[in-house]
Write a protein that holds these residues in place. Structure first.
Motif, PDB file in Angstrom:
ATOM      1  N   CYS A  12       0.448  -1.358   0.084  1.00  0.00           N
ATOM      2  CA  CYS A  12       0.016   0.362  -0.128  1.00  0.00           C
ATOM      3  C   CYS A  12       1.024   1.385  -0.019  1.00  0.00           C
ATOM      4  O   CYS A  12       0.169   2.803  -1.101  1.00  0.00           O
ATOM      5  CB  CYS A  12      -0.949  -0.010   1.272  1.00  0.00           C
ATOM      6  N   THR A  13       2.065   1.654   1.005  1.00  0.00           N
ATOM      7  CA  THR A  13       2.547   2.464   0.668  1.00  0.00           C
ATOM      8  C   THR A  13       3.719   2.453  -0.329  1.00  0.00           C
ATOM      9  O   THR A  13       3.930   3.689  -0.931  1.00  0.00           O
ATOM     10  CB  THR A  13       3.941   2.295   1.826  1.00  0.00           C
ATOM     11  N   LEU A  14       3.542   1.271  -1.312  1.00  0.00           N
ATOM     12  CA  LEU A  14       4.014   2.072  -2.608  1.00  0.00           C
ATOM     13  C   LEU A  14       3.389   2.149  -3.676  1.00  0.00           C
ATOM     14  O   LEU A  14       3.809   2.908  -4.459  1.00  0.00           O
ATOM     15  CB  LEU A  14       4.976   0.349  -3.211  1.00  0.00           C
ATOM     16  N   ASP A  15       2.594   1.445  -3.339  1.00  0.00           N
ATOM     17  CA  ASP A  15       0.811   2.212  -4.282  1.00  0.00           C
ATOM     18  C   ASP A  15       0.736   3.763  -4.139  1.00  0.00           C
ATOM     19  O   ASP A  15       0.697   4.554  -4.934  1.00  0.00           O
ATOM     20  CB  ASP A  15      -0.024   1.249  -4.219  1.00  0.00           C
ATOM     21  N   LEU A  16       0.994   3.966  -3.009  1.00  0.00           N
ATOM     22  CA  LEU A  16       0.585   5.227  -2.470  1.00  0.00           C
ATOM     23  C   LEU A  16       1.972   6.116  -3.333  1.00  0.00           C
ATOM     24  O   LEU A  16       1.475   7.525  -3.859  1.00  0.00           O
ATOM     25  CB  LEU A  16       0.420   5.309  -1.305  1.00  0.00           C
ATOM     26  N   LYS A  17       3.000   6.313  -3.119  1.00  0.00           N
ATOM     27  CA  LYS A  17       3.724   6.763  -3.222  1.00  0.00           C
ATOM     28  C   LYS A  17       3.994   6.839  -5.507  1.00  0.00           C
ATOM     29  O   LYS A  17       3.982   7.898  -5.883  1.00  0.00           O
ATOM     30  CB  LYS A  17       5.228   6.006  -2.772  1.00  0.00           C
ATOM     31  N   LEU A  18       3.766   5.810  -5.879  1.00  0.00           N
ATOM     32  CA  LEU A  18       3.496   5.813  -7.089  1.00  0.00           C
ATOM     33  C   LEU A  18       2.099   6.362  -7.499  1.00  0.00           C
ATOM     34  O   LEU A  18       2.703   6.810  -8.677  1.00  0.00           O
ATOM     35  CB  LEU A  18       3.416   3.956  -7.992  1.00  0.00           C
ATOM     36  N   LEU A  19       1.454   6.559  -6.688  1.00  0.00           N
ATOM     37  CA  LEU A  19       0.358   6.961  -7.005  1.00  0.00           C
ATOM     38  C   LEU A  19       0.288   8.687  -6.932  1.00  0.00           C
ATOM     39  O   LEU A  19      -0.547   9.739  -7.996  1.00  0.00           O
ATOM     40  CB  LEU A  19      -0.828   6.803  -6.248  1.00  0.00           C
ATOM     41  N   THR A  20       0.776   9.219  -5.733  1.00  0.00           N
ATOM     42  CA  THR A  20       0.957  11.073  -5.762  1.00  0.00           C
ATOM     43  C   THR A  20       2.421  11.363  -6.743  1.00  0.00           C
ATOM     44  O   THR A  20       2.426  12.390  -6.704  1.00  0.00           O
ATOM     45  CB  THR A  20       2.114  10.814  -3.865  1.00  0.00           C
ATOM     46  N   GLU A  21       3.121  10.303  -6.934  1.00  0.00           N
ATOM     47  CA  GLU A  21       4.776  10.492  -7.875  1.00  0.00           C
ATOM     48  C   GLU A  21       4.202  10.563  -9.272  1.00  0.00           C
ATOM     49  O   GLU A  21       4.872  11.475 -10.131  1.00  0.00           O
ATOM     50  CB  GLU A  21       5.834   9.988  -7.161  1.00  0.00           C
ATOM     51  N   ASP A  22       3.686  10.587  -9.710  1.00  0.00           N
ATOM     52  CA  ASP A  22       2.384  10.142 -11.353  1.00  0.00           C
ATOM     53  C   ASP A  22       2.083  11.889 -11.757  1.00  0.00           C
ATOM     54  O   ASP A  22       1.243  12.309 -10.994  1.00  0.00           O
ATOM     55  CB  ASP A  22       1.346   8.856 -11.586  1.00  0.00           C
ATOM     56  N   SER A  23       2.677  12.050 -12.290  1.00  0.00           N
ATOM     57  CA  SER A  23       2.487  12.976 -13.696  1.00  0.00           C
ATOM     58  C   SER A  23       0.827  13.877 -13.816  1.00  0.00           C
ATOM     59  O   SER A  23       0.814  14.670 -13.551  1.00  0.00           O
ATOM     60  CB  SER A  23       3.505  13.854 -14.161  1.00  0.00           C
ATOM     61  N   GLU A  24       0.609  12.487 -13.899  1.00  0.00           N
ATOM     62  CA  GLU A  24      -1.121  12.495 -14.472  1.00  0.00           C
ATOM     63  C   GLU A  24      -1.705  12.673 -13.298  1.00  0.00           C
ATOM     64  O   GLU A  24      -3.182  13.640 -13.234  1.00  0.00           O
ATOM     65  CB  GLU A  24      -0.913  11.573 -15.314  1.00  0.00           C
ATOM     66  N   ASN A  25      -1.426  12.516 -12.041  1.00  0.00           N
ATOM     67  CA  ASN A  25      -2.459  12.572 -10.992  1.00  0.00           C
ATOM     68  C   ASN A  25      -2.296  14.084 -10.474  1.00  0.00           C
ATOM     69  O   ASN A  25      -2.842  14.634  -9.484  1.00  0.00           O
ATOM     70  CB  ASN A  25      -1.673  11.091 -10.421  1.00  0.00           C
ATOM     71  N   GLN A  26      -1.059  14.587 -10.514  1.00  0.00           N
ATOM     72  CA  GLN A  26      -1.162  15.781  -9.908  1.00  0.00           C
ATOM     73  C   GLN A  26      -1.884  16.897 -10.539  1.00  0.00           C
ATOM     74  O   GLN A  26      -1.832  18.201  -8.974  1.00  0.00           O
ATOM     75  CB  GLN A  26       0.647  16.553 -10.366  1.00  0.00           C
TER      76      GLN A  26
END
Length: 181
Positions: free
Chosen positions: A158-172
């Protein structure tokens, strides 16, 4: 807690050992006296003079107590008739009273009626009591350790998924991802 400790000590002392002598430790030798022969004399209390004669240990109160406790453990409700015990163990009733007086004094048995006593200590059976409790707790610890490992792996995922989710430029562009960095 004091009663449980006393009960465990009493049980340990009453369990039948391999050698039959709880006071002899392996590797210890008795000192040799001056002028004594190294071999055991035929008059020794441990060597019977004839096959029908019993050794001193065979008639000891310690061995009789072990046999008494073994007989008591075979009773389904922990109640034992002292007359029956004297018959089965082939001893005088006063020897049975010697044992019951001590066990009653340390609260391992109590008088149920005139010739009946009841075990009040911990479990006497090999497969019951402390051994079964220990095995149950060991199994529970193993299961809890496996569960903890699964939860740790889930937290890492979950920590890794959250990190990938927040670092993705599309999600900014989403407000909930902007404050997480």
């Amino acid at each position: 807690m004091w009663g449980k400790s006393l009960c465990l000590q009493a049980k340990r002392r009453l369990e039948l050992g391999e050698s039959g002598h709880q006071y002899l430790a392996e590797g210890l030798k008795t000192p040799k006296g001056k002028g004594r022969a190294a071999t055991r004399s035929p008059d020794s209390p441990k060597t019977p003079k004839s096959p029908s004669e019993k050794t001193r240990y065979d008639t000891s109160l310690g061995l009789l107590t072990k046999k008494f406790i073994q007989l008591l453990s075979q009773s389904p409700d922990g109640v034992l008739d002292l007359n029956r015990a004297a018959e089965v163990l082939k001893v005088q009733k006063r020897r049975i009273y010697d044992i019951t007086n001590v066990l009653e004094g340390i609260h391992l048995i109590k008088k149920k009626s005139k010739n009946n006593i009841q075990w009040m200590g911990c479990s006497l059976s090999e497969d019951g009591g402390m051994m079964a409790q220990r095995q149950g707790l060991t199994k529970e610890v193993t299961e809890l350790t496996q569960e903890e490992k699964k939860l740790d792996e889930l937290i890492q995922s979950c920590t890794l998924d959250l990190k990938l989710l927040t670092e993705d430029s599309e999600n900014q562009r989403y407000p909930f991802c902007q404050n997480l960095n």
